[in-house]
Enzyme design. Structure first.
Site, short mmCIF file in Angstrom:
data_model
loop_
_atom_site.label_atom_id
_atom_site.label_comp_id
_atom_site.label_asym_id
_atom_site.label_seq_id
_atom_site.Cartn_x
_atom_site.Cartn_y
_atom_site.Cartn_z
NE ARG A 38 -4.19 -0.39 2.69
CZ ARG A 38 -5.31 -1.24 2.78
NH1 ARG A 38 -4.81 -2.45 2.52
NH2 ARG A 38 -6.35 -1.16 2.79
NE ARG A 81 -19.48 -3.05 2.26
CZ ARG A 81 -18.41 -2.87 1.74
NH1 ARG A 81 -17.72 -3.46 0.21
NH2 ARG A 81 -18.35 -2.04 2.55
#
Ligand code: AMP
Length: 213
Positions: free
Chosen positions: A88, A127
């Site tokens: 990352r 969601r």
């Protein structure tokens, strides 16, 4: 086959990783899942990273590099793996290159799931709302404020990996906004059709190509 799935939170990395696991019989290594397990078990690492994760920041490179280093040594990772959520940062990518190079290995592909950030935020917010409605358990970092921090961390610290892997000629970009089955088909198309059974040498990298971008 050794792959990296690259994309912001909510881009569908986990969903696509599961499909690749089934297709190639390789393991999914999700640093997020490993760290959540450490937090749950209240290990020293878990206690160190709990607060950082809860606010959507990135845990120190040294912590994740060490976790991944140990994990890829396990017998089930010998056949190959899909890294989901790692690297990352550029230093993590450099550390991974080094780990693989010392074992005479390389990456087969880095798949970037490219998404539109505004649409992504709407997708994740709906969601979250649906999960709440169904009474399902949410992750502590599944809330709009933390989501924005996670997206900022992606933009600032993870997005530079796109150029890093393009330079290495292993980057494959697919449109992550397409329906799930279409994303899967696009990934299949950009992967080496006949991955070598054993280790792929680091110097045999394929040409970068972009699809649906
Ligand atoms: P994820 O499940 O991949 O979205 O990761 C959840 C959280 O775990 C992230 O928001 C970070 O706090 C932490 N995390 C996971 N992977 C990494 C990584 N490679 N480097 C730093 N922090 C990470």
């Amino acid at each position: 086959m050794r792959l990296i799935l690259l994309g912001p939170p909510g881009a569908g990395k986990g969903t696509q990783a599961l499909r690749l696991v089934a297709k190639y019989g390789i393991v999914q290594l999700s640093t997020g899942e490993m760290l959540r397990a450490a937090v749950k078990a209240a290990t020293p690492v878990g206690r160190e990273v709990q607060e950082i994760m809860a606010r959507g920041g990135l845990v120190p490179d040294s912590v994740v590099v060490s976790i991944v280093g140990q994990r890829i040594e396990q017998p089930d990772a010998r056949k190959g793996f899909i890294l989901d959520g790692f690297p990352r940062t550029v230093p993590q990518a450099v550390a991974l290159d080094r780990m693989l190079a010392t074992r005479g290995l390389g990456l087969d592909a880095v798949i970037e799931l490219r998404v539109d950030e505004d649409a992504l935020v709407r997708r994740i917010e709906s969601r979250i709302a649906e999960m709440k409605e169904r009474g399902e358990e949410l992750r502590p970092d599944d809330n709009p404020e933390v989501l924005h921090n996670r997206l900022r961390a992606y933009r600032q610290q993870t997005a530079p990996l796109i150029a890093y892997y393009r330079h290495q000629e292993v980057l494959r970009t697919v449109n992550g906004m397409a329906p799930i089955a279409d994303v899967t088909a696009a990934i299949d198309k950009v992967l080496p059709s006949d991955p070598p059974a054993g280790a792929r040498e680091a110097d045999g990298k394929k040409k970068s190509e972009e699809l649906n971008s």
